[in-house]
Scaffold this active site. Structure first.
Site, mmCIF file in Angstrom:
data_model
loop_
_atom_site.group_PDB
_atom_site.id
_atom_site.type_symbol
_atom_site.label_atom_id
_atom_site.label_comp_id
_atom_site.label_asym_id
_atom_site.label_seq_id
_atom_site.Cartn_x
_atom_site.Cartn_y
_atom_site.Cartn_z
ATOM 1 N N ARG A 131 6.494 0.228 99.990
ATOM 2 C CA ARG A 131 5.041 0.421 100.063
ATOM 3 C C ARG A 131 4.279 -0.881 99.910
ATOM 4 O O ARG A 131 3.259 -1.093 100.545
ATOM 5 C CB ARG A 131 4.592 1.426 98.996
ATOM 6 C CG ARG A 131 4.985 2.844 99.338
ATOM 7 C CD ARG A 131 4.228 3.894 98.567
ATOM 8 N NE ARG A 131 4.715 5.212 98.944
ATOM 9 C CZ ARG A 131 4.265 5.901 99.993
ATOM 10 N NH1 ARG A 131 3.302 5.428 100.752
ATOM 11 N NH2 ARG A 131 4.775 7.084 100.273
ATOM 12 N N GLN A 176 17.931 6.121 103.788
ATOM 13 C CA GLN A 176 18.102 4.718 103.390
ATOM 14 C C GLN A 176 18.333 4.563 101.885
ATOM 15 O O GLN A 176 18.784 3.520 101.447
ATOM 16 C CB GLN A 176 16.927 3.857 103.859
ATOM 17 C CG GLN A 176 15.588 4.269 103.315
ATOM 18 C CD GLN A 176 14.429 3.802 104.184
ATOM 19 O OE1 GLN A 176 14.197 2.609 104.369
ATOM 20 N NE2 GLN A 176 13.683 4.742 104.738
ATOM 21 N N GLU A 232 6.856 0.684 105.780
ATOM 22 C CA GLU A 232 5.901 1.797 105.699
ATOM 23 C C GLU A 232 4.565 1.335 105.119
ATOM 24 O O GLU A 232 3.532 1.940 105.365
ATOM 25 C CB GLU A 232 6.462 2.916 104.830
ATOM 26 C CG GLU A 232 6.774 2.482 103.400
ATOM 27 C CD GLU A 232 7.238 3.618 102.480
ATOM 28 O OE1 GLU A 232 7.009 4.791 102.781
ATOM 29 O OE2 GLU A 232 7.854 3.290 101.441
ATOM 30 N N ASN A 292 10.265 -0.130 87.867
ATOM 31 C CA ASN A 292 9.336 -0.817 86.965
ATOM 32 C C ASN A 292 8.511 0.115 86.083
ATOM 33 O O ASN A 292 8.113 -0.264 84.985
ATOM 34 C CB ASN A 292 8.486 -1.873 87.673
ATOM 35 C CG ASN A 292 7.803 -1.327 88.893
ATOM 36 O OD1 ASN A 292 7.650 -0.115 89.022
ATOM 37 N ND2 ASN A 292 7.395 -2.216 89.791
ATOM 38 N N ILE A 323 15.680 0.605 95.388
ATOM 39 C CA ILE A 323 15.994 0.089 96.724
ATOM 40 C C ILE A 323 14.921 -0.878 97.186
ATOM 41 O O ILE A 323 15.109 -1.598 98.150
ATOM 42 C CB ILE A 323 16.144 1.209 97.784
ATOM 43 C CG1 ILE A 323 14.825 1.967 97.996
ATOM 44 C CG2 ILE A 323 17.268 2.168 97.423
ATOM 45 C CD1 ILE A 323 14.786 2.736 99.306
ATOM 46 N N ASP A 324 13.768 -0.892 96.493
ATOM 47 C CA ASP A 324 12.661 -1.749 96.933
ATOM 48 C C ASP A 324 12.878 -3.221 96.588
ATOM 49 O O ASP A 324 12.213 -4.088 97.149
ATOM 50 C CB ASP A 324 11.353 -1.270 96.301
ATOM 51 C CG ASP A 324 10.934 0.092 96.816
ATOM 52 O OD1 ASP A 324 11.319 0.435 97.948
ATOM 53 O OD2 ASP A 324 10.229 0.815 96.088
#
Lengths: 405, 405
Positions: free
Chosen positions: B189, B293, B244, B113, B142-143
């Site tokens: 996050r 990951q 995390e 983003n 990956i988020d």
């Protein structure tokens, strides 16, 4: 007609279930063997008479193939250390009771050097009471630190995981324009085999790992910082492979204090990361490969899995031929073409011993691996499993956890 | 005739190079496009006029196939945040200078983003100075936290890695006869997509992960300990997946002090491990999946890699059709059979925004994932790459690090 018993022990690997399959398949072929009993949680299952007839658990050839791609120990494991029978015979009597009750003629124990101690003690005890039950050890450990055998079942798959992952981490580390250090902590408390195996990447044109530290070479923080500075002058992203077991001064590994004021064991990787951050000041991170290096069956080495099955089968044949107190071992005939034969050795010569990385495999500076080691490591990581997948992830042999309770 | 520029930005994934291949292949098909220039280290390469003609780098179809199984960003990356042009026009002038000099008609930016913010700002600036250079964003992260798009390229492969690894860790965790807790820390996050995706294992008969904590659900230590105690009463080996980014009270994550007396950021996994050890007292360990990951291409999802190539190609077509200031997005037509189409959306609506896990995907207790989420996640992890191997490890596209210097 008699039955045989098999158990799995020690830390998980990707290959222990393949050895179980090897034992089971070979026993099925033998007319004099009736049933194969799997002991739940290693020797504890025999002590407590908690055993499973494998015929009720492994139903089809597909089951056997699935077992070979399922990591860890399907029968559970233990860290049980058998006492000397001169000091404490009680547990030996329990073992004999179970084995007699189940008409066991041979016991195959798949495990590391602690388990080979059990093989040695049990076989000696059985001889002393003139009990004709053969005891044979099938080696396994990702640490590759068993004596006499060329290498151990489970090591090749772990090495293949380490090499593949280090290569991917190298791609990940190089992306930014600023210099960086990536420290990868690899298992091996006393022997550096698995860490050293990461150097196979050098045979594939990779400059990483740029530094490799193993417990067999003397380590100093000053030397480490000098090495890192030197590599940073040559490479933007420096990759360091380090054994969890390298010795650092004054027990630093237990020096970290948490929120509660308790000390806890922080890994060497995190410690070296902090050292680089404080002393060099560049971007730095540490990565612990953790249990993934012993359980990532999806990256199993076909060579390792096939050999692990073969050495399990060879254990059954050795018992049938009258051997006891022996551990099955690999003897390497040649590196290229890679050829091994299977032999046996006295358990007493393997139990409680460790095999270290030879000096010639370590470079003269003690901070990397000599190319001479690569012909040893390379054959062990060759070949891939033809994985059975289910819904996008590898299928595992399913045993309900209640069976193992 | 004109040229196009392409750059890669942000954190690595397994799919960014596949999108690059998609851009390059589509451009090769188009007679009006002359060359494709790859910018080294994201936008920094354009600012510094450090660009590579991809024809000199990607020579064969085999190279393209290798790129699709090579993790991270082959052109390097950056974390550069473009200032507002009303405040600082200098860097915009440098960008325009490079693009004009290289006769660029369209710029494709593959990134997260932050990069979509760059797409938005550059396209607005070019309009304001009446410069006809199209700017198109190709998403990746990956988020999976980009708005409007059904999912992001790179997420499926990361989710496949997380599911596979969690399944293998589950096998590893169950071996001993004593109760244990294994805490797996997963990236994310602010958004819990990747952690939540681990629940696909429930569709395969696994009871693990027994507890799943995401940043979108309120977390309390008391609730966590109660949850763990309850699961320990049902399962011998409790597996916990935790983002995390979950919020714990009083900033505990920075409370750990090292040997030098410096605080360092200890992960939430290690913190929860210590909490279980101190409050429950059972065997417990924590595992950080770390960069593996995002870079474990050997476990790439074929669905993800194929889609990532397609969306790169679609970006080129959108630019040719006159679009600018747009980001390419996936629209899901159906879950089963899984079907997506590719559309575009205004970059201004995606830049600097985050998409969170919907409430309906989280169970009412806030400690696991609802089965309704599985039909969303499952299609994204399907299919395996037919990996090219070399010497026992996956082969990567090789570019000498000096090219990127």
């Amino acid at each position: 007609m008699f039955n045989i018993a098999v158990a799995q022990s020690g830390g998980p690997t990707c290959a222990i279930n393949a050895s179980l399959v090897g034992v089971y398949k070979e026993a099925l072929k033998e007319p004099s063997i009736d049933a194969v009993f799997g002991s739940v949680n290693g020797l504890e299952g025999i002590i407590q008479n908690h055993m499973i007839n494998l015929k009720s658990m492994i139903l089809t050839n597909d089951d056997m193939e699935l077992l070979k791609q399922t990591p860890s120990t399907v029968l559970g494991s233990c860290r049980y250390k058998l006492p000397d029978w001169e000091e404490d015979e009680e547990v030996y009597k329990q073992i004999v009771s179970t084995l007699k009750q189940r008409n066991i003629g041979a016991f195959l124990y798949i495990g590391g050097n602690d388990s080979m101690d059990t093989v040695n003690k049990l076989s000696e005890y059985f001889k002393s009471i003139s009990l004709d039950i053969k005891v044979i050890g099938i080696p396994k450990t990702i640490d590759n630190d068993l004596c006499i055998t060329d290498h151990t079942p489970g090591f090749g798959s772990a090495a293949k995981y380490v090499a593949t992952t280090l290569k991917e981490i190298t791609r990940d580390s190089i992306v930014y324009s600023i210099p960086s250090v990536t420290i990868v902590e690899i298992m091996g408390r006393h022997a550096g085999w698995l860490t050293a195996s990461s150097a196979v990447l050098h045979a594939m044109g990779e400059t990483a790992p740029h530094l490799v530290y193993v417990p067999e070479a003397k380590f100093s923080l000053e030397g480490f910082l000098k090495d890192v500075r030197q590599e940073l002058s040559k490479h933007k992203a420096v990759i360091v492979a380090v054994s969890e077991g390298i010795e650092v001064p004054d027990g630093v590994q237990s020096g970290v204090v948490d929120n509660f004021g308790h000390k806890y064991l922080s890994g060497i990787g995190k410690y070296l990361e902090e050292t680089v951050r404080n002393e060099i000041g560049c971007k730095v991170r540490s990565i612990e490969l953790n249990v993934m290096q012993r359980c990532s069956s999806h990256l199993g080495s076909k060579t390792d899995i096939d050999e692990s099955e073969c050495i399990g089968a060879a254990g059954v044949r050795a018992a049938l031929n009258g051997s006891t107190g022996k551990v099955m071992v690999f003897k390497r005939v040649s590196d290229m073409p890679y050829t091994v034969t299977i032999d046996s050795a006295d358990a007493s010569k393997i139990a409680n011993q460790e095999k270290f990385l030879p000096k010639k495999y370590i470079n003269s500076a003690g901070n990397n691996i000599d190319d001479r080691a690569l012909e040893y490591f390379m054959p062990l990581i060759q070949g891939e499993l033809n994985l059975v997948m289910e819904h996008g992830v590898p299928k595992h042999f399913a045993i309900h956890e209640s069976v193992l309770k």
